[in-house]
Write an enzyme that holds these catalytic residues in place. Structure first.
Site, PDB file in Angstrom:
ATOM      1  N   LYS A  13       0.839  -1.214   0.000  1.00  0.00           N
ATOM      2  CA  LYS A  13       0.000   0.000   0.000  1.00  0.00           C
ATOM      3  C   LYS A  13       0.877   1.269   0.000  1.00  0.00           C
ATOM      4  CE  LYS A  13      -1.960  -1.188   3.956  1.00  0.00           C
ATOM      5  NZ  LYS A  13      -1.262  -2.453   4.269  1.00  0.00           N
ATOM      6  N   ARG A  88      -9.647   0.761   8.921  1.00  0.00           N
ATOM      7  CA  ARG A  88      -9.245  -0.613   9.261  1.00  0.00           C
ATOM      8  C   ARG A  88     -10.327  -1.343  10.036  1.00  0.00           C
ATOM      9  NH1 ARG A  88      -3.396   0.388   9.132  1.00  0.00           N
ATOM     10  NH2 ARG A  88      -2.248  -1.498   9.577  1.00  0.00           N
ATOM     11  N   ARG A 127      12.023  -5.488   4.881  1.00  0.00           N
ATOM     12  CA  ARG A 127      11.774  -4.049   4.654  1.00  0.00           C
ATOM     13  C   ARG A 127      12.691  -3.150   5.483  1.00  0.00           C
ATOM     14  NH1 ARG A 127       5.867  -1.800   5.541  1.00  0.00           N
ATOM     15  NH2 ARG A 127       6.064  -2.970   7.471  1.00  0.00           N
ATOM     16  N   ARG A 161      11.439  -1.099  11.164  1.00  0.00           N
ATOM     17  CA  ARG A 161      10.342  -0.839  12.095  1.00  0.00           C
ATOM     18  C   ARG A 161      10.333  -1.852  13.234  1.00  0.00           C
ATOM     19  NH1 ARG A 161       5.067   0.146   8.357  1.00  0.00           N
ATOM     20  NH2 ARG A 161       4.162  -1.152   9.989  1.00  0.00           N
ATOM     21  N   ARG A 172      -0.582  -8.580  13.604  1.00  0.00           N
ATOM     22  CA  ARG A 172      -1.067  -7.644  12.575  1.00  0.00           C
ATOM     23  C   ARG A 172      -1.901  -8.383  11.528  1.00  0.00           C
ATOM     24  NH1 ARG A 172       4.557  -5.249  11.078  1.00  0.00           N
ATOM     25  NH2 ARG A 172       3.515  -4.253   9.328  1.00  0.00           N
TER      26      ARG A 172
HETATM   27  P1  AP5 Z   1       4.885  -1.637   1.891  1.00  0.00           P
HETATM   28  O1  AP5 Z   1       4.495  -0.836   0.701  1.00  0.00           O
HETATM   29  O2  AP5 Z   1       5.657  -0.968   2.975  1.00  0.00           O
HETATM   30  O3  AP5 Z   1       3.612  -2.396   2.475  1.00  0.00           O
HETATM   31  P2  AP5 Z   1       2.314  -1.835   3.217  1.00  0.00           P
HETATM   32  O4  AP5 Z   1       1.124  -2.496   2.601  1.00  0.00           O
HETATM   33  O5  AP5 Z   1       2.330  -0.338   3.226  1.00  0.00           O
HETATM   34  O6  AP5 Z   1       2.555  -2.484   4.623  1.00  0.00           O
HETATM   35  P3  AP5 Z   1       2.639  -1.883   6.107  1.00  0.00           P
HETATM   36  O7  AP5 Z   1       3.358  -2.894   6.920  1.00  0.00           O
HETATM   37  O8  AP5 Z   1       3.169  -0.496   6.121  1.00  0.00           O
HETATM   38  O9  AP5 Z   1       1.151  -1.900   6.452  1.00  0.00           O
HETATM   39  P4  AP5 Z   1       0.549  -2.002   7.823  1.00  0.00           P
HETATM   40  O10 AP5 Z   1      -0.858  -1.894   7.406  1.00  0.00           O
HETATM   41  O11 AP5 Z   1       0.856  -3.174   8.666  1.00  0.00           O
HETATM   42  O12 AP5 Z   1       1.262  -0.813   8.627  1.00  0.00           O
HETATM   43  P5  AP5 Z   1       0.769   0.647   9.036  1.00  0.00           P
HETATM   44  O13 AP5 Z   1       1.935   1.521   8.992  1.00  0.00           O
HETATM   45  O14 AP5 Z   1      -0.457   1.036   8.287  1.00  0.00           O
HETATM   46  O15 AP5 Z   1       5.714  -2.926   1.352  1.00  0.00           O
HETATM   47  C1  AP5 Z   1       6.343  -3.807   2.264  1.00  0.00           C
HETATM   48  C2  AP5 Z   1       7.737  -4.202   1.704  1.00  0.00           C
HETATM   49  O16 AP5 Z   1       7.561  -4.945   0.508  1.00  0.00           O
HETATM   50  C3  AP5 Z   1       8.640  -2.997   1.336  1.00  0.00           C
HETATM   51  O17 AP5 Z   1       9.964  -3.310   1.671  1.00  0.00           O
HETATM   52  C4  AP5 Z   1       8.495  -2.871  -0.189  1.00  0.00           C
HETATM   53  O18 AP5 Z   1       9.681  -2.369  -0.796  1.00  0.00           O
HETATM   54  C5  AP5 Z   1       8.219  -4.313  -0.591  1.00  0.00           C
HETATM   55  N1  AP5 Z   1       7.314  -4.396  -1.736  1.00  0.00           N
HETATM   56  C6  AP5 Z   1       6.185  -3.670  -1.974  1.00  0.00           C
HETATM   57  N2  AP5 Z   1       5.595  -4.072  -3.122  1.00  0.00           N
HETATM   58  C7  AP5 Z   1       6.349  -5.101  -3.605  1.00  0.00           C
HETATM   59  C8  AP5 Z   1       6.255  -5.946  -4.757  1.00  0.00           C
HETATM   60  N3  AP5 Z   1       5.247  -5.830  -5.648  1.00  0.00           N
HETATM   61  N4  AP5 Z   1       7.208  -6.890  -4.912  1.00  0.00           N
HETATM   62  C9  AP5 Z   1       8.231  -7.028  -4.044  1.00  0.00           C
HETATM   63  N5  AP5 Z   1       8.382  -6.253  -2.938  1.00  0.00           N
HETATM   64  C10 AP5 Z   1       7.442  -5.298  -2.721  1.00  0.00           C
HETATM   65  O19 AP5 Z   1       0.303   0.404  10.546  1.00  0.00           O
HETATM   66  C11 AP5 Z   1       1.235   0.125  11.579  1.00  0.00           C
HETATM   67  C12 AP5 Z   1       0.492   0.065  12.921  1.00  0.00           C
HETATM   68  O20 AP5 Z   1      -0.115   1.348  13.216  1.00  0.00           O
HETATM   69  C13 AP5 Z   1      -0.666  -0.932  13.006  1.00  0.00           C
HETATM   70  O21 AP5 Z   1      -0.216  -2.245  13.309  1.00  0.00           O
HETATM   71  C14 AP5 Z   1      -1.504  -0.309  14.121  1.00  0.00           C
HETATM   72  O22 AP5 Z   1      -0.952  -0.560  15.381  1.00  0.00           O
HETATM   73  C15 AP5 Z   1      -1.397   1.181  13.837  1.00  0.00           C
HETATM   74  N6  AP5 Z   1      -2.432   1.676  12.913  1.00  0.00           N
HETATM   75  C16 AP5 Z   1      -2.203   2.291  11.710  1.00  0.00           C
HETATM   76  N7  AP5 Z   1      -3.372   2.641  11.134  1.00  0.00           N
HETATM   77  C17 AP5 Z   1      -4.353   2.237  11.983  1.00  0.00           C
HETATM   78  C18 AP5 Z   1      -5.787   2.299  11.916  1.00  0.00           C
HETATM   79  N8  AP5 Z   1      -6.419   2.847  10.863  1.00  0.00           N
HETATM   80  N9  AP5 Z   1      -6.488   1.790  12.956  1.00  0.00           N
HETATM   81  C19 AP5 Z   1      -5.857   1.253  14.035  1.00  0.00           C
HETATM   82  N10 AP5 Z   1      -4.505   1.145  14.151  1.00  0.00           N
HETATM   83  C20 AP5 Z   1      -3.759   1.640  13.125  1.00  0.00           C
END
Ligand code: AP5
Length: 214
Positions: A13, A88, A127, A161, A172
């Site tokens: 994402k 979410r 990552r 992270r 997660r």
């Molecule tokens: P990346 O693009 O970083 O993946 P992502 O989908 O953004 O994954 P996240 O881990 O950031 O999502 P998340 O939802 O767990 O975390 P968030 O920060 O929202 O890609 C991952 C890796 O793969 C990278 O190294 C990239 O280079 C590689 N990659 C990408 N595409 C690729 C491809 N096609 N092929 C190969 N490699 C590829 O949330 C973190 C925490 O915050 C949560 O756990 C929670 O505690 C809190 N939080 C955040 N939002 C909320 C909410 N709305 N409600 C409640 N808690 C929340």
């Protein structure tokens, strides 16, 4: 155009959102990035959410809805908003609909990014990001051309992270399947859902996403 990128941790994402920002002048609203920024700046909010995030649990709806409301009411986005990691839960989805109504905007499309669990684990485990500019990298799939320096800003300060570990990732993933995946049906019923294959090269996923947004 206002869109949601919906998908499990590691679906790509954030990677795809950043490219849309660069190419379409959209504004990325990532609640994960906002919460991490609050932690880095040491605010009360940051202290409140630190443990919850490190364990991989969801922070409260109230907190993240408040963050999104603040951004929606203060940010101008001619190119539209990309909601990344929000909503979410069903409560967050209802709140987003109400907030968009309040600011005279609407949601154009929700794109679900589908990726197998095994690949998610691999993506998360490899990552890292540049501490200087936030550019995202991966040990296997996206290394900087000089492994010691960021391609974008030249910094050698790379970060991983704290929630990118096996235990937090399990939590997660569980939170995604239990609390977030019901949104797939929610947006399908509203006729706003498109699903794309999130597997394969980053450029291939980008092309599929562009197709979904036509
Ligand atoms: P990346 O693009 O970083 O993946 P992502 O989908 O953004 O994954 P996240 O881990 O950031 O999502 P998340 O939802 O767990 O975390 P968030 O920060 O929202 O890609 C991952 C890796 O793969 C990278 O190294 C990239 O280079 C590689 N990659 C990408 N595409 C690729 C491809 N096609 N092929 C190969 N490699 C590829 O949330 C973190 C925490 O915050 C949560 O756990 C929670 O505690 C809190 N939080 C955040 N939002 C909320 C909410 N709305 N409600 C409640 N808690 C929340």
């Amino acid at each position: 155009m206002n869109i949601i990128l919906l998908g499990p941790p590691g679906a790509g994402k954030g990677t795809q959102a950043k490219m849309l920002v660069d190419e379409r002048q959209m504004v990325q609203l990532s609640t994960g990035d906002m919460l991490r920024a609050a932690r880095t700046s040491g605010t009360e909010l940051g202290k409140t959410v630190a443990g919850v995030m490190d364990r991989g649990e969801l922070v409260t709806d109230e907190i993240v809805i408040g963050l999104i409301e603040e951004q929606l009411t203060t940010t101008n986005s001619a190119g539209g908003f990309i909601f990344d990691g929000f909503p979410r839960t069903l409560a967050q989805a209802d709140a987003l609909g109400a907030l968009l109504d309040k600011v005279g905007q609407s949601l154009d499309c929700v794109v679900e990014m589908r990726v197998d669990d095994e690949i998610l684990v691999k993506r998360i485990a490899g990552r890292f990001t540049c501490g200087g500019c936030g550019e995202g990298y991966h040990d296997e799939f996206k290394m900087p051309s000089d492994p010691a320096k960021c391609d974008n800003c030249g910094s050698s300060d790379f970060k991983r992270r704290p929630d990118d570990n096996e235990d937090s990732l399990k939590t997660r993933l569980m939170a995604y399947y239990k609390d977030t995946s019901p949104l797939i049906g929610y947006y399908y019923a509203k006729n706003q859902l498109k699903s794309i294959d999130g597997l394969g090269e980053i450029a291939d996923v980008k092309a599929r996403l562009a197709q979904a947004l036509v």
